[in-house]
Motif scaffolding. Sequence first.
Motif, PDB file in Angstrom:
ATOM      1  N   ARG A   1      18.809  98.022  18.725  1.00 22.57           N
ATOM      2  CA  ARG A   1      17.690  98.525  19.528  1.00 22.57           C
ATOM      3  C   ARG A   1      16.435  97.687  19.315  1.00 22.57           C
ATOM      4  O   ARG A   1      15.674  97.436  20.257  1.00 22.57           O
ATOM      5  N   ALA A   2      16.218  97.248  18.074  1.00 23.95           N
ATOM      6  CA  ALA A   2      15.056  96.396  17.794  1.00 23.95           C
ATOM      7  C   ALA A   2      15.187  95.054  18.511  1.00 23.95           C
ATOM      8  O   ALA A   2      14.204  94.518  19.038  1.00 23.95           O
ATOM      9  N   ARG A   3      16.401  94.523  18.547  1.00 26.77           N
ATOM     10  CA  ARG A   3      16.636  93.259  19.253  1.00 26.77           C
ATOM     11  C   ARG A   3      16.398  93.425  20.750  1.00 26.77           C
ATOM     12  O   ARG A   3      15.801  92.557  21.401  1.00 26.77           O
ATOM     13  N   ASP A   4      16.844  94.554  21.309  1.00 25.81           N
ATOM     14  CA  ASP A   4      16.611  94.818  22.731  1.00 25.81           C
ATOM     15  C   ASP A   4      15.120  94.942  23.026  1.00 25.81           C
ATOM     16  O   ASP A   4      14.637  94.471  24.066  1.00 25.81           O
ATOM     17  N   ALA A   5      14.391  95.576  22.114  1.00 23.29           N
ATOM     18  CA  ALA A   5      12.948  95.743  22.309  1.00 23.29           C
ATOM     19  C   ALA A   5      12.236  94.395  22.263  1.00 23.29           C
ATOM     20  O   ALA A   5      11.291  94.152  23.030  1.00 23.29           O
ATOM     21  N   LEU A   6      12.687  93.510  21.372  1.00 22.06           N
ATOM     22  CA  LEU A   6      12.100  92.174  21.303  1.00 22.06           C
ATOM     23  C   LEU A   6      12.374  91.400  22.587  1.00 22.06           C
ATOM     24  O   LEU A   6      11.487  90.724  23.127  1.00 22.06           O
ATOM     25  N   ALA A   7      13.598  91.508  23.106  1.00 25.12           N
ATOM     26  CA  ALA A   7      13.933  90.826  24.354  1.00 25.12           C
ATOM     27  C   ALA A   7      13.076  91.346  25.504  1.00 25.12           C
ATOM     28  O   ALA A   7      12.672  90.580  26.390  1.00 25.12           O
ATOM     29  N   ALA A   8      12.776  92.643  25.488  1.00 23.57           N
ATOM     30  CA  ALA A   8      11.919  93.210  26.532  1.00 23.57           C
ATOM     31  C   ALA A   8      10.516  92.613  26.464  1.00 23.57           C
ATOM     32  O   ALA A   8       9.885  92.351  27.497  1.00 23.57           O
ATOM     33  N   LYS A   9      10.026  92.374  25.257  1.00 18.67           N
ATOM     34  CA  LYS A   9       8.709  91.749  25.102  1.00 18.67           C
ATOM     35  C   LYS A   9       8.736  90.302  25.574  1.00 18.67           C
ATOM     36  O   LYS A   9       7.760  89.810  26.151  1.00 18.67           O
ATOM     37  N   ARG A  10       9.844  89.615  25.336  1.00 15.60           N
ATOM     38  CA  ARG A  10       9.960  88.243  25.832  1.00 15.60           C
ATOM     39  C   ARG A  10       9.826  88.209  27.351  1.00 15.60           C
ATOM     40  O   ARG A  10       9.203  87.305  27.915  1.00 15.60           O
ATOM     41  N   ARG A  11      10.424  89.191  28.016  1.00 14.19           N
ATOM     42  CA  ARG A  11      10.382  89.206  29.477  1.00 14.19           C
ATOM     43  C   ARG A  11       8.981  89.480  30.011  1.00 14.19           C
ATOM     44  O   ARG A  11       8.723  89.281  31.202  1.00 14.19           O
ATOM     45  N   ARG A  12       8.104  89.938  29.149  1.00 16.13           N
ATOM     46  CA  ARG A  12       6.722  90.207  29.545  1.00 16.13           C
ATOM     47  C   ARG A  12       5.740  89.154  29.040  1.00 16.13           C
ATOM     48  O   ARG A  12       4.528  89.295  29.211  1.00 16.13           O
ATOM     49  N   MET A  13       6.263  88.109  28.418  1.00 16.31           N
ATOM     50  CA  MET A  13       5.409  87.005  27.973  1.00 16.31           C
ATOM     51  C   MET A  13       4.741  86.340  29.174  1.00 16.31           C
ATOM     52  O   MET A  13       5.346  86.224  30.242  1.00 16.31           O
ATOM     53  N   PRO A  14       3.508  85.870  29.016  1.00 16.80           N
ATOM     54  CA  PRO A  14       2.905  85.086  30.101  1.00 16.80           C
ATOM     55  C   PRO A  14       3.636  83.755  30.269  1.00 16.80           C
ATOM     56  O   PRO A  14       4.314  83.293  29.351  1.00 16.80           O
ATOM     57  N   TRP A  15       3.520  83.174  31.442  1.00 23.18           N
ATOM     58  CA  TRP A  15       4.109  81.867  31.727  1.00 23.18           C
ATOM     59  C   TRP A  15       3.003  80.817  31.717  1.00 23.18           C
ATOM     60  O   TRP A  15       1.835  81.124  31.965  1.00 23.18           O
ATOM     61  N   THR A  16       3.381  79.587  31.446  1.00 26.31           N
ATOM     62  CA  THR A  16       2.431  78.481  31.561  1.00 26.31           C
ATOM     63  C   THR A  16       3.086  77.352  32.347  1.00 26.31           C
ATOM     64  O   THR A  16       4.251  77.012  32.107  1.00 26.31           O
ATOM     65  N   GLU A  17       2.347  76.794  33.291  1.00 29.30           N
ATOM     66  CA  GLU A  17       2.919  75.748  34.134  1.00 29.30           C
ATOM     67  C   GLU A  17       3.045  74.442  33.351  1.00 29.30           C
ATOM     68  O   GLU A  17       2.169  74.096  32.551  1.00 29.30           O
ATOM     69  N   VAL A  18       4.133  73.754  33.566  1.00 31.19           N
ATOM     70  CA  VAL A  18       4.369  72.468  32.908  1.00 31.19           C
ATOM     71  C   VAL A  18       4.619  71.401  33.965  1.00 31.19           C
ATOM     72  O   VAL A  18       4.858  71.699  35.134  1.00 31.19           O
ATOM     73  N   ASN A  19       4.584  70.178  33.509  1.00 33.52           N
ATOM     74  CA  ASN A  19       4.752  69.029  34.390  1.00 33.52           C
ATOM     75  C   ASN A  19       6.211  68.915  34.834  1.00 33.52           C
ATOM     76  O   ASN A  19       7.089  68.607  34.027  1.00 33.52           O
ATOM     77  N   ALA A  20       6.461  69.169  36.094  1.00 29.02           N
ATOM     78  CA  ALA A  20       7.832  69.138  36.603  1.00 29.02           C
ATOM     79  C   ALA A  20       8.374  67.722  36.726  1.00 29.02           C
ATOM     80  O   ALA A  20       9.562  67.531  36.990  1.00 29.02           O
ATOM     81  N   SER A  21       7.512  66.721  36.517  1.00 26.45           N
ATOM     82  CA  SER A  21       7.950  65.339  36.713  1.00 26.45           C
ATOM     83  C   SER A  21       8.306  64.625  35.414  1.00 26.45           C
ATOM     84  O   SER A  21       8.464  63.404  35.411  1.00 26.45           O
ATOM     85  N   TYR A  22       8.417  65.347  34.294  1.00 20.76           N
ATOM     86  CA  TYR A  22       8.917  64.711  33.070  1.00 20.76           C
ATOM     87  C   TYR A  22      10.196  63.950  33.416  1.00 20.76           C
ATOM     88  O   TYR A  22      11.087  64.480  34.086  1.00 20.76           O
ATOM     89  N   ARG A  23      10.316  62.737  32.910  1.00 23.29           N
ATOM     90  CA  ARG A  23      11.416  61.871  33.314  1.00 23.29           C
ATOM     91  C   ARG A  23      12.569  61.878  32.307  1.00 23.29           C
ATOM     92  O   ARG A  23      12.362  61.883  31.090  1.00 23.29           O
ATOM     93  N   PHE A  24      13.765  61.853  32.853  1.00 21.14           N
ATOM     94  CA  PHE A  24      14.999  61.802  32.072  1.00 21.14           C
ATOM     95  C   PHE A  24      15.951  60.817  32.745  1.00 21.14           C
ATOM     96  O   PHE A  24      15.773  60.440  33.907  1.00 21.14           O
ATOM     97  N   GLU A  25      16.966  60.458  32.007  1.00 17.15           N
ATOM     98  CA  GLU A  25      18.057  59.662  32.570  1.00 17.15           C
ATOM     99  C   GLU A  25      19.317  60.504  32.477  1.00 17.15           C
ATOM    100  O   GLU A  25      19.639  61.069  31.424  1.00 17.15           O
ATOM    101  N   GLY A  26      20.025  60.625  33.593  1.00 15.52           N
ATOM    102  CA  GLY A  26      21.273  61.367  33.619  1.00 15.52           C
ATOM    103  C   GLY A  26      22.440  60.470  33.957  1.00 15.52           C
ATOM    104  O   GLY A  26      22.268  59.264  34.184  1.00 15.52           O
ATOM    105  N   PRO A  27      23.629  61.025  34.011  1.00 18.71           N
ATOM    106  CA  PRO A  27      24.810  60.210  34.338  1.00 18.71           C
ATOM    107  C   PRO A  27      24.699  59.504  35.684  1.00 18.71           C
ATOM    108  O   PRO A  27      25.287  58.436  35.878  1.00 18.71           O
TER     109      PRO A  27
END
Length: 248
Positions: free
Chosen positions: A28-54
């Motif tokens: 139950r404590a773990r479920d309560a913590l997960a519920a708090k995570r779902r209510r965390m504020p969001w912060t915008e990040v740079n969507a253009s970070y570069r990676f190399e894929g296959p």
Amino acid sequence: MKTPPIVSAPEWDMAYQQMLVEEKAFTRARDALAAKRRRMPWTEVNASYRFEGPEGPMNLLELFQGRRQLIVYRAFIDPGTGDWPAHGCTGCSLMADHIGNLAHLNARDTTLAYVSRGSQADLERIKNRMGWKIPWYTIVPESTFDRDLGVHDWHGHNAFIRDGDRVYRTYFINNRGDEAFNNTWTFLDMTALGRQETWEDSPPGYPQSPAYEWWDWHDEYGSHEPSRWFGDPDPDDPHDPRPVKPCH
């Protein structure tokens, strides 16, 4: 080894029922913590970070693979880690060993990706050796993704969500928090002997060895001395190669 009391089956069941109260409270404590995570504020990040894929260059937005959510694990499969170029970090390799079929995660509109500083050629070679099927991308040399997201010095999972082309960071887990993604610990924690590591509170005489140092690549167990990459450096050994663990 001195064992706990040996009791009858009814006595054992009574002790188990007492433990079950605590087990359910933990759930139950773990479920309560997960519920708090779902209510965390969001912060915008740079969507253009570069990676190399296959298939070539990619940005962070493309790592979502069209899904709404993305979890990115920074794995140190990098030059200079582990016994490179044969393997990378033993701990990050241990994490990768626990990733199975991602269809279930994908069914919840969520993508999991691993990122490292190793080249695509090196990552593909090591993935083939280790049998990993995880989507795995290279952080390009000029990218600050790992530094900006708290995984430049140590492993960790970042969670993101997208709204169209805008990407938001929603949560971050690292250090021992990453244990939740490694079911070896979950299985060992339910056994009588536990993880058999020296930090654990176990009855006197239980087998224990230093944390981290027994880990190995799954194709190398028993073939060499335990790793000295993980764990705290020995202050009395000037030749101990382990770095001081950064604080987060």
